[in-house]
Scaffold this active site. Sequence first.
Site, PDB file in Angstrom:
ATOM      1  N   HIS A  24       0.814  -4.692  -6.547  1.00  0.00           N
ATOM      2  CA  HIS A  24       1.338  -4.802  -8.096  1.00  0.00           C
ATOM      3  C   HIS A  24       1.372  -3.421  -8.745  1.00  0.00           C
ATOM      4  CE1 HIS A  24      -1.274  -8.301  -7.160  1.00  0.00           C
ATOM      5  NE2 HIS A  24      -1.068  -8.931  -8.267  1.00  0.00           N
ATOM      6  N   GLU A  25       0.354  -2.268  -8.299  1.00  0.00           N
ATOM      7  CA  GLU A  25       0.552  -1.064  -8.969  1.00  0.00           C
ATOM      8  C   GLU A  25       1.922  -0.385  -8.406  1.00  0.00           C
ATOM      9  OE1 GLU A  25      -3.721  -1.983  -7.690  1.00  0.00           O
ATOM     10  OE2 GLU A  25      -1.724  -2.230  -6.952  1.00  0.00           O
ATOM     11  N   ILE A  58      -7.002   0.542  -5.347  1.00  0.00           N
ATOM     12  CA  ILE A  58      -7.933  -0.266  -4.589  1.00  0.00           C
ATOM     13  C   ILE A  58      -7.388  -1.593  -4.210  1.00  0.00           C
ATOM     14  CG2 ILE A  58     -10.126  -1.639  -4.722  1.00  0.00           C
ATOM     15  CD1 ILE A  58     -10.697   1.499  -5.106  1.00  0.00           C
ATOM     16  N   GLU A  59      -7.500  -1.783  -2.587  1.00  0.00           N
ATOM     17  CA  GLU A  59      -7.061  -3.088  -2.294  1.00  0.00           C
ATOM     18  C   GLU A  59      -7.832  -4.476  -2.626  1.00  0.00           C
ATOM     19  OE1 GLU A  59      -6.393  -6.161  -0.409  1.00  0.00           O
ATOM     20  OE2 GLU A  59      -8.032  -5.426   0.497  1.00  0.00           O
ATOM     21  N   SER A  60      -6.822  -5.296  -3.156  1.00  0.00           N
ATOM     22  CA  SER A  60      -7.645  -6.205  -4.010  1.00  0.00           C
ATOM     23  C   SER A  60      -8.692  -7.159  -3.158  1.00  0.00           C
ATOM     24  CB  SER A  60      -6.416  -7.042  -4.635  1.00  0.00           C
ATOM     25  OG  SER A  60      -5.685  -7.698  -3.804  1.00  0.00           O
ATOM     26  N   ASP A  91       3.044 -13.021  -5.964  1.00  0.00           N
ATOM     27  CA  ASP A  91       2.254 -12.218  -7.039  1.00  0.00           C
ATOM     28  C   ASP A  91       2.907 -12.616  -8.534  1.00  0.00           C
ATOM     29  OD1 ASP A  91       0.189 -10.979  -5.559  1.00  0.00           O
ATOM     30  OD2 ASP A  91       1.596  -9.522  -5.163  1.00  0.00           O
ATOM     31  N   CYS A 114       2.677  -9.889  -2.166  1.00  0.00           N
ATOM     32  CA  CYS A 114       1.831  -8.905  -1.522  1.00  0.00           C
ATOM     33  C   CYS A 114       2.450  -8.178  -0.303  1.00  0.00           C
ATOM     34  CB  CYS A 114       0.519  -9.793  -0.873  1.00  0.00           C
ATOM     35  SG  CYS A 114      -0.705  -8.634  -0.114  1.00  0.00           S
ATOM     36  N   ARG A 151      -6.045 -13.664  -8.816  1.00  0.00           N
ATOM     37  CA  ARG A 151      -6.231 -14.115  -7.626  1.00  0.00           C
ATOM     38  C   ARG A 151      -7.554 -13.604  -7.012  1.00  0.00           C
ATOM     39  NH1 ARG A 151      -2.041 -12.164  -3.333  1.00  0.00           N
ATOM     40  NH2 ARG A 151      -0.927 -13.930  -4.371  1.00  0.00           N
ATOM     41  N   GLY A 152      -8.468 -14.327  -6.439  1.00  0.00           N
ATOM     42  CA  GLY A 152      -9.756 -14.302  -5.879  1.00  0.00           C
ATOM     43  C   GLY A 152     -10.546 -13.953  -6.951  1.00  0.00           C
TER      44      GLY A 152
END
Length: 282
Positions: free
Chosen positions: A229-230, A88-90, A197, A190, A258-259
């Site tokens: 990250h993943e 999933i894109e953050s 990150d 990112c 973040r967010g």
Amino acid sequence: MSSYENHQALDGLTLGKSTDYRDNYDVSLLQGVPRSLNRDPLGLTADNLPFHGADIWTLYELSWLNSQGLPQVAVGHVELDYTSVNLIESKSFKLYLNSFNQTRFDTWETVRQTLERDLRACAQGNVSVRLHRLDELEGQPVAHFHGTCIDDQDISIDNYQFTTDYLQHAVSGEKQVEETLVSHLLKSNCLITHQPDWGSIQIQYRGRKIDREKLLRYLVSFRHHNEFHEQCVERIFNDILRFCQPETLSVYARYTRRGGLDINPWRSNTDFVPATGRLARQ
């Protein structure tokens, strides 16, 4: 720069683009990124993955309205299985969660089921969701990664470009050891925006002893590396497995939020239960 940074599969992402915030439920805001983008260059396919694991998300900014219009708040815990087609894109996740803000739901369970259904559809895989009331989390201490921290080494570093060279010949002796090593110096960027990150990483293995200086230099070399990250965690797992050839290996990273979201991926080829308490920087 990652070999797939300009892949067409990334063209449609809202990440790195100006977007409007919506506060009424909109599942179309969720966007997935194929896991194959970073697995293919590593020679990994869905039927030969050398690990199992999950991406653990903590949702700190989750709010909606109850049936009477009274705002509700919760902390969410999401686990996305490693076998899902997409991660999933953050940013899209954040925008999607924002769309709950002015939406009425009859019950907390309806919210949980909605999140789980939508995330499963986007990821094309198994996802579990738990919601916590704030009083459930009060008084929880800041956690720490179990293991030996390798950060306090008297070494000089002047190269911050990603390379696996440090892992070549990084094991010594024939004696098998079992140890857990920790670093808080993991920093990558990112894939799209190149924003930093920050994370802590725990590496647990059984095998020939890994040189701690070489391992730290390898981890620091991610400092200018652009991946999600993943993807970084899977790359680290794959590189250590390839060059150091441990019998068992678990890699677990917890990144700063973040967010209103933090992402905590883990991958392992043995029995491993990740501790989910937030670390000092989370």
